[in-house]
Design a protein around this motif. Structure first.
Motif, short mmCIF file in Angstrom:
data_model
loop_
_atom_site.label_atom_id
_atom_site.label_comp_id
_atom_site.label_asym_id
_atom_site.label_seq_id
_atom_site.Cartn_x
_atom_site.Cartn_y
_atom_site.Cartn_z
N ARG A 81 0.78 -1.36 0.07
CA ARG A 81 0.07 0.07 0.11
C ARG A 81 0.85 1.43 -0.07
O ARG A 81 2.08 0.97 -0.26
N GLU A 82 0.40 2.36 0.14
CA GLU A 82 1.05 3.60 0.15
C GLU A 82 2.19 3.84 0.98
O GLU A 82 3.20 4.44 0.96
N THR A 83 2.14 3.04 2.09
CA THR A 83 2.99 3.02 3.20
C THR A 83 4.05 2.03 3.33
O THR A 83 5.00 2.06 3.90
N THR A 131 -0.31 1.78 -4.39
CA THR A 131 -0.92 3.03 -3.90
C THR A 131 -2.14 2.97 -3.03
O THR A 131 -2.69 3.92 -3.04
N ASP A 169 -3.59 3.26 3.42
CA ASP A 169 -2.83 2.60 4.50
C ASP A 169 -3.59 1.75 5.09
O ASP A 169 -3.03 0.55 5.60
#
Length: 207
Positions: free
Chosen positions: A109-111, A188, A191
């Motif tokens: 994911r984005e994190t 992306t 979170d």
């Protein structure tokens, strides 16, 4: 003192990534586990997942998928869960291709990104790995990598693995084994990985 400080800091970071306080509900019953068993039509293999922070490059969580007489994911102190997910003692059962894709994708994911390392093994090695994770029970906060590395080193062909608390250390050790393939997955998504898990099951139940 140093060990205590390490565990506090590791628990804090891991709690954000997935190797934190388990969020799973009560263990599934043995009958539910039996009914959920899924045999994947592929060679016996062990797949190591390493979740890495996109912000600082630190290792955040370790888990592994075992393809033996059935395919499962050992997700020690993990936080991917759902009422319809069959889990007992930090082992997620019924790892169909769809559920395996969900598990991997929910962590990317984005994190965080996911490093996926796979090694084909002999059937008896896969069966022993399956038995060890089923017998292991739930893992405490920040012990995801330690428990995974401890189990791996008990397997034929993995004797060089040394117990470690650090996901990237285990990843490097795993990479040195013969026959390992590796890929990295970036996504992306937001979170909160529970959204992907909820959407997966809602799609299949229509609710």
């Amino acid at each position: 003192m140093h060990r205590r400080l390490f565990l506090v800091s590791a628990a804090s970071a891991a709690g954000l990534a997935g190797c934190g306080m388990p969020e799973s509900g009560p263990d599934a019953t043995p009958d539910a586990v039996s009914r959920a068993a899924y045999r994947f039509d592929g060679p016996p293999a062990i797949t190591l997942f390493t979740m890495v922070s996109n912000e600082n490059g630190d290792g955040a969580h370790t888990s592994m998928m075992i393809n033996a007489s059935q395919r499962v994911v050992f997700d020690p102190a993990g936080s991917v869960s759902h009422p319809r997910m069959i889990e007992r003692g930090d082992v997620i059962y019924g790892m169909t291709p769809e559920l395996a894709e969900l598990y991997e994708g929910a962590h990317a994911r984005e994190t965080y990104h996911v490093i996926v390392q796979r090694r084909e093994v002999l059937a008896p090695v896969a069966e022993k790995a399956l038995r060890l994770v089923m017998e292991n029970g739930r893992v405490g906060q920040a012990f995801c990598t330690q428990s995974t590395s401890r189990i791996l080193r008990q397997l034929d062909g993995f004797e060089t693995i040394r117990p470690t608390f650090f996901p990237l250390s285990l990843k490097r050790q795993f990479a040195r084994l013969p026959g390992v393939t590796e890929r990295t997955r970036y996504e992306t998504d937001a979170d909160d990985k529970s959204r992907a898990v909820d959407a997966f099951f809602e799609e299949r139940t229509g609710s």
